[in-house]
Design an enzyme around this catalytic site. Structure first.
Site, PDB file in Angstrom:
ATOM      1  N   ASP A  52       1.567   1.412   3.799  1.00 26.02           N
ATOM      2  CA  ASP A  52       2.529   0.565   3.098  1.00 26.02           C
ATOM      3  C   ASP A  52       1.820  -0.320   2.081  1.00 26.02           C
ATOM      4  O   ASP A  52       2.306  -0.506   0.946  1.00 26.02           O
ATOM      5  CB  ASP A  52       3.282  -0.287   4.121  1.00 26.02           C
ATOM      6  CG  ASP A  52       4.225  -1.276   3.473  1.00 26.02           C
ATOM      7  OD1 ASP A  52       5.237  -0.847   2.895  1.00 26.02           O
ATOM      8  OD2 ASP A  52       3.948  -2.491   3.530  1.00 26.02           O
ATOM      9  N   GLU A 124       4.431   6.819   4.920  1.00 20.99           N
ATOM     10  CA  GLU A 124       3.481   5.727   4.719  1.00 20.99           C
ATOM     11  C   GLU A 124       2.230   5.935   5.561  1.00 20.99           C
ATOM     12  O   GLU A 124       1.112   5.624   5.111  1.00 20.99           O
ATOM     13  CB  GLU A 124       4.150   4.393   5.045  1.00 20.99           C
ATOM     14  CG  GLU A 124       5.215   3.994   4.041  1.00 20.99           C
ATOM     15  CD  GLU A 124       5.884   2.678   4.374  1.00 20.99           C
ATOM     16  OE1 GLU A 124       6.371   2.010   3.442  1.00 20.99           O
ATOM     17  OE2 GLU A 124       5.931   2.312   5.568  1.00 20.99           O
TER      18      GLU A 124
END
Length: 240
Positions: A52, A124
């Protein structure tokens, strides 16, 4: 450790376009439901956290340099649109990530391989694995190649980048109070559906549904924004 469906995982790596350390790949694909049923294996959540951040810095850097004349608020809207759960899940589907994710029996039986939240988190985590395998420059190339279409679309999306923010701005233009959202949820935790109503000055202006509150609110905001487009902006606080 090998991956159930190893051929599919190998094909996934080819679509990503760079090699990934085999152990990190397994970790990136290990959802907590699978880890729990397997006796407490490590999950992909730490890699998701790392990925992320990698995604955020690459997208932010790209937008900053690609749009030197845009203010911070517009850049933030574009970034939010590109890294949203819905957007990342769509990319995950494009590279057929879902079938490779290791899920527990419960998640598998309820369609977990196609859930936006699971796909987004796994994507992610994959980016985190790419970063640990190759570093930031290769990660940048992967992010820009996979997220590039979303970046291009964001530059043309206007109000649709963030309907909630756009609705709030529209209300301010009309002299109306900021919108509030009335959200209800139905169904079991693993298959919950939320319904949101966008309330403007005590009146329901739009409704939306989604598997997450924020998605339902965005859909409701979009409907409310459309309804307010017909309002004369010169009328001070009066909704036609």
């Amino acid at each position: 450790m090998s991956i159930p469906g190893q051929e599919a995982a190998d094909a996934l790596v080819r679509r990503i376009g760079v090699s990934i350390d085999p152990d990190l790949l397994v970790l990136a694909l290990t959802h907590r439901s699978f880890a729990y049923e397997a006796g407490g294996l490590p999950t992909n959540e730490r890699l998701e956290f790392l990925g992320d951040s990698v995604l955020g810095i690459v997208v932010t850097d790209h937008l900053y340099h690609a749009h030197p004349d845009l203010p911070e608020g517009e850049l933030a809207k574009m970034r939010a649109a590109c890294v949203s759960q819905k957007s990342l899940a769509a990319i995950a589907r494009q590279i057929s990530l879902g079938p490779c994710v290791l899920l527990g029996k419960g998640e598998t039986s309820t369609g977990g391989h196609n859930k936006d939240s699971i796909l987004c988190d796994a994507f992610e985590a994959i980016l985190g694995a790419v970063y640990l395998t190759h570093g930031i420059e290769t990660s940048r190339e992967v992010v820009l190649r996979l997220v590039g279409p979303s970046l291009a679309a964001a530059a043309k999306s206007g109000a649709a980048l963030d309907w909630k923010t756009s609705l709030q701005e529209r209300c301010a233009e009309l002299g109306l109070p900021a919108p509030v959202y009335d959200v209800t949820g139905e169904g079991p935790d693993h298959a919950r559906v939320f319904t949101a109503r966008a309330m403007v000055d005590g009146q329901a202006r739009g409704e939306g549904t989604g598997t997450a509150k924020k998605h339902a609110e965005q859909e409701a905001a979009a409907a409310a924004y459309a309804s307010l487009e017909t309002v004369d902006s010169q009328v001070d606080g009066v909704v036609a």
